[in-house]
Design an enzyme around this catalytic site. Structure first.
Site, PDB file in Angstrom:
ATOM      1  N   CYS A  77       0.849  -1.189   0.000  1.00  0.00           N
ATOM      2  CA  CYS A  77       0.000   0.000   0.000  1.00  0.00           C
ATOM      3  C   CYS A  77       0.885   1.239   0.000  1.00  0.00           C
ATOM      4  CB  CYS A  77      -0.969  -0.002   1.173  1.00  0.00           C
ATOM      5  SG  CYS A  77      -0.412   0.858   2.642  1.00  0.00           S
ATOM      6  N   GLU A  78       0.471   2.207  -0.796  1.00  0.00           N
ATOM      7  CA  GLU A  78       1.327   3.377  -0.952  1.00  0.00           C
ATOM      8  C   GLU A  78       1.247   4.329   0.239  1.00  0.00           C
ATOM      9  OE1 GLU A  78      -0.019   5.065  -4.610  1.00  0.00           O
ATOM     10  OE2 GLU A  78      -1.501   6.364  -3.650  1.00  0.00           O
ATOM     11  N   HIS A  79       0.296   4.108   1.129  1.00  0.00           N
ATOM     12  CA  HIS A  79       0.195   5.014   2.279  1.00  0.00           C
ATOM     13  C   HIS A  79       1.113   4.605   3.419  1.00  0.00           C
ATOM     14  CE1 HIS A  79      -4.036   5.573   0.515  1.00  0.00           C
ATOM     15  NE2 HIS A  79      -3.266   6.547   0.111  1.00  0.00           N
ATOM     16  N   HIS A  80       1.351   3.310   3.568  1.00  0.00           N
ATOM     17  CA  HIS A  80       2.152   2.833   4.706  1.00  0.00           C
ATOM     18  C   HIS A  80       3.324   1.953   4.295  1.00  0.00           C
ATOM     19  CE1 HIS A  80      -2.034   3.511   6.150  1.00  0.00           C
ATOM     20  NE2 HIS A  80      -1.394   4.120   7.133  1.00  0.00           N
ATOM     21  N   GLN A 118      -5.686  -0.284  -3.479  1.00  0.00           N
ATOM     22  CA  GLN A 118      -6.402  -1.416  -4.090  1.00  0.00           C
ATOM     23  C   GLN A 118      -7.368  -0.969  -5.188  1.00  0.00           C
ATOM     24  OE1 GLN A 118      -8.042  -4.230  -1.253  1.00  0.00           O
ATOM     25  NE2 GLN A 118      -9.578  -4.895  -2.725  1.00  0.00           N
ATOM     26  N   HIS A 146      -5.343  -5.946   4.294  1.00  0.00           N
ATOM     27  CA  HIS A 146      -4.272  -4.951   4.337  1.00  0.00           C
ATOM     28  C   HIS A 146      -3.566  -4.974   5.681  1.00  0.00           C
ATOM     29  CE1 HIS A 146      -5.502  -2.476   0.694  1.00  0.00           C
ATOM     30  NE2 HIS A 146      -6.414  -3.425   0.774  1.00  0.00           N
ATOM     31  N   CYS A 148      -1.767  -2.779   6.891  1.00  0.00           N
ATOM     32  CA  CYS A 148      -1.842  -1.489   7.584  1.00  0.00           C
ATOM     33  C   CYS A 148      -3.104  -1.416   8.431  1.00  0.00           C
ATOM     34  CB  CYS A 148      -1.738  -0.318   6.606  1.00  0.00           C
ATOM     35  SG  CYS A 148      -2.979  -0.284   5.317  1.00  0.00           S
TER      36      CYS A 148
HETATM   37 ZN    ZN Z   1      -2.016   1.373   4.070  1.00  0.00          ZN
END
Ligand code: ZN
Length: 188
Positions: A77-80, A118, A146, A148
């Protein structure tokens, strides 16, 4: 600007920043190991649809739904920068051309091995198929968990995230949609 060569240096800096001693025995080779693993997990940036699908488009008179289900998905995931993983189900109705069967999982891999959300992953797979063979329609469903959410103790941590992209006949025809849903729920 940082280059791929600087990765170990930065990973070492991260180890220090979280309070570790990057020189202790267990961590000595960690920067290089993480570098290697990161390069593998993001190798999709170096691939493109053209070279991946090249010469695996076939002209056939078949015009029923083609479905490839339970394709393993492993992404970050690009956020975490934490993994999310699950299954993708891809279907399309040909309009003169089909993809080589092994190409669909490889297409999923190419987009999954980039930093993702996703929702976008789902759309990118569908649009790549549209572009490649101009089918009558495409349906992509991804079911994933996920890390995260799971590891960070975010609420509903065991829930599966389901995303779908339906284009062409999969969007406009109820029967096509139902057929797709029925086929992916069928146990092999
Ligand atoms: Zn994430």
């Amino acid at each position: 600007m940082s280059t791929p060569k600087d990765l170990p240096k930065h990973i070492k800096a991260i180890l220090t920043a979280i309070g570790e001693d990057p020189n202790r025995e267990g961590l000595k080779r960690t920067p290089e190991r993480v570098e290697k693993s990161l390069k593998f997990l993001t190798q999709g940036y170096k691939q493109n649809i053209k070279t991946l699908l090249n010469e695996a488009l076939f002209t056939v008179p078949y015009d029923e739904m083609v479905i490839i289900k339970d394709i393993d998905v492993y992404s970050l995931c690009e956020h975490h920068l934490l993994p999310f993983f699950g299954k993708a189900h891809v279907a399309y109705i040909p309009n003169g051309k089909v993809l080589g069967l092994s190409k669909v999982p490889r297409l999923v891999d190419m987009f999954a091995r980039r930093l993702q959300v996703q929702e976008r992953l789902t759309v990118e797979i569908a649009e790549a198929i549209i572009e490649a063979i101009k089918p009558r329609g495409v349906g992509v469903i991804i079911e994933a968990m996920h890390f995260c959410m799971i590891m960070r103790g975010v609420e509903k941590q065991n829930s599966m995230i389901i995303t779908s992209t339906l284009l062409g006949a999969f969007r406009t025809r109820q029967e096509t949609r139902s057929e797709f849903m029925t086929l992916i729920r069928q146990k092999a």
